[in-house]
Write an enzyme that holds these catalytic residues in place. Structure first.
Site, mmCIF file in Angstrom:
data_model
loop_
_atom_site.group_PDB
_atom_site.id
_atom_site.type_symbol
_atom_site.label_atom_id
_atom_site.label_comp_id
_atom_site.label_asym_id
_atom_site.label_seq_id
_atom_site.Cartn_x
_atom_site.Cartn_y
_atom_site.Cartn_z
ATOM 1 N N GLU A 89 44.968 47.629 31.661
ATOM 2 C CA GLU A 89 43.971 47.259 30.660
ATOM 3 C C GLU A 89 42.558 47.604 31.115
ATOM 4 O O GLU A 89 42.273 47.663 32.303
ATOM 5 C CB GLU A 89 43.997 45.744 30.412
ATOM 6 N N CYS A 109 49.313 42.440 40.264
ATOM 7 C CA CYS A 109 48.489 41.944 41.378
ATOM 8 C C CYS A 109 49.313 40.986 42.220
ATOM 9 O O CYS A 109 50.043 40.149 41.687
ATOM 10 C CB CYS A 109 47.249 41.230 40.820
ATOM 11 N N CYS A 113 46.555 34.240 42.324
ATOM 12 C CA CYS A 113 45.632 33.173 41.924
ATOM 13 C C CYS A 113 46.253 32.402 40.757
ATOM 14 O O CYS A 113 46.700 32.998 39.775
ATOM 15 C CB CYS A 113 44.282 33.757 41.524
ATOM 16 N N GLY A 156 44.454 43.613 39.119
ATOM 17 C CA GLY A 156 44.546 44.071 40.507
ATOM 18 C C GLY A 156 43.407 43.581 41.387
ATOM 19 O O GLY A 156 42.381 43.114 40.918
ATOM 20 N N GLU A 157 43.628 43.704 42.681
ATOM 21 C CA GLU A 157 42.636 43.386 43.710
ATOM 22 C C GLU A 157 42.137 44.703 44.305
ATOM 23 O O GLU A 157 42.880 45.399 45.011
ATOM 24 C CB GLU A 157 43.269 42.501 44.794
ATOM 25 N N SER A 188 34.754 43.683 42.560
ATOM 26 C CA SER A 188 35.069 42.256 42.692
ATOM 27 C C SER A 188 36.284 42.076 43.592
ATOM 28 O O SER A 188 37.299 42.753 43.419
ATOM 29 C CB SER A 188 35.348 41.650 41.310
ATOM 30 N N SER A 211 35.190 36.557 44.076
ATOM 31 C CA SER A 211 35.866 35.569 43.240
ATOM 32 C C SER A 211 36.099 34.324 44.088
ATOM 33 O O SER A 211 37.069 34.249 44.843
ATOM 34 C CB SER A 211 37.197 36.137 42.731
ATOM 35 N N LEU A 212 35.219 33.359 43.958
ATOM 36 C CA LEU A 212 35.213 32.181 44.836
ATOM 37 C C LEU A 212 36.042 31.040 44.239
ATOM 38 O O LEU A 212 37.039 30.618 44.804
ATOM 39 C CB LEU A 212 33.772 31.743 45.079
ATOM 40 N N HIS A 213 35.580 30.480 43.145
ATOM 41 C CA HIS A 213 36.328 29.544 42.295
ATOM 42 C C HIS A 213 36.668 28.200 42.939
ATOM 43 O O HIS A 213 37.361 27.383 42.318
ATOM 44 C CB HIS A 213 37.607 30.186 41.762
ATOM 45 N N CYS A 330 42.176 38.475 31.674
ATOM 46 C CA CYS A 330 42.687 39.657 32.355
ATOM 47 C C CYS A 330 44.211 39.614 32.448
ATOM 48 O O CYS A 330 44.788 38.640 32.911
ATOM 49 C CB CYS A 330 42.078 39.721 33.753
#
Length: 339
Positions: A89, A109, A113, A156-157, A188, A211-213, A330
């Site tokens: 995408e 991925c 997460c 993806g990472e 990212s 990407s902390l979160h 995503c």
């Protein structure tokens, strides 16, 4: 056969010299590929027949296919089919400063997460650099407009596909290719610490988003398995090295999940964690979806969280929302297609 869009300007130049062709042909070929957007080598009319035959025998010029599109106010989401029938995408967002495209870097991925639809469906493979480049080119061809900003924050990472990511940046940034300025490219990562250090050494002037979160290790371990490999202390150390090496500000992305990571104590912990770093915090209202049970934080909770950070003198924004009427999160469009 390798796709010609997978070559950097320098790689194509070396290929031509090794095959007894003039180096200036590199510029001509890149003009046909990235300016005139040809679909076959035969259209490159200022090249000799021998060179065209060499290119045909050495490379393919295949494109990836847009198979569906969802549209909302100032945002469009595209589903691509790749040559091996896999799907990825991209999301196009219209801002007052230009057109921003969020692209994928992998099929699936492995970061896992817990709040992410992409991570729910495991990694199939890395994308090649050309598959990242062609996400941009195919959408530009469709909309007849120039994309000005790129965010590698889709499926993806990116740092789990490091070599292809670096090659993609070289091609996207090159003035003879897509000519997208370094500072208009954002990468990212969820926090693969060794790759942050490696990326720092390259000293690219691209933007880095983390990407902390979560504001503490216990919470981040629960939300993001990567934290069990690289703790917040290790991650923050790597970020400080990146800022020092590149003199670039870093962005901390923080998705707000109702009653999970959105309490006032979390806001204060977050401030302590990033204090003194040249950064800003991007608070993100969660895009809910039927496959994951997390809920979006309430509006007044988001504002309280924002105010605490603001009062500490840390730059903070609340991300403008896009795509509330489409599969905005995503990985959602790919999941709908393949499940």
């Amino acid at each position: 056969m390798e796709n010609i869009y997978n070559l950097t300007y320098e790689e194509l130049g070396r290929f031509l010299i090794n095959n007894n062709e003039k180096k200036y042909r590199t510029s001509q070929i890149f003009e046909w590929l990235y300016d005139k957007r040809v679909s076959s080598f035969d259209e490159m009319t200022n090249l000799s027949k021998d060179l065209i035959l060499l290119l045909k025998n050495s490379f393919c010029i295949d494109k990836i296919k847009i198979v569906s599109q969802e549209i909302d106010i100032d945002v469009s989401k595209f589903l691509f089919k790749l040559s091996d029938k896999e799907h990825i995408e991209s999301v196009l967002m219209r801002h007052n400063y230009g057109l921003s495209l969020c692209i994928s870097s992998q099929v699936g991925c492995n970061m896992g997460c817990s709040f992410c639809e992409s991570g729910r469906r495991k990694k199939v493979r890395n994308l090649n650099a050309y598959e990242m480049i062609l996400q941009i080119m195919m959408i530009e061809e469709l909309i007849k407009e120039k994309i000005t900003h790129i965010v590698i924050m889709g499926i993806g990472e990116p740092f789990d596909n490091f070599d292809n990511l670096v090659k993609f940046i070289k091609i996207a940034n090159h003035h003879k290719a897509l000519n997208i300025g370094s500072r208009h490219i954002t990468v990212s990562t969820c926090g693969i610490v060794p790759k942050i250090y490696e990326f720092s050494k390259l000293k690219y002037q691209v933007n880095l988003a983390i990407s902390l979160h979560a504001s503490n290790d216990e919470l981040r371990n629960f939300l993001m398995p990567i934290n069990k490999a690289y703790s917040l202390d290790e991650l923050i150390g790597a970020v400080k090295e990146y800022v020092s090496s590149t003199n670039r500000r870093v962005t901390f992305e923080y998705i707000l999940l109702r009653d999970i990571n959105d309490k006032e104590e979390h806001a204060r912990e977050l401030c302590s964690l990033v204090k003194g770093i040249n950064c800003y915090i991007n608070l993100i209202p969660y895009n809910e979806n039927s496959n994951i049970l997390y809920k979006r934080s309430k509006k007044d909770t988001i504002m309280k969280f924002y105010d605490i950070i603001k009062k500490e003198g840390i730059n903070v924004t609340i991300r403008r929302e896009f795509g509330s009427n489409i599969s905005a999160a995503c990985g959602q469009l790919r999941s709908k297609k393949e499940e």
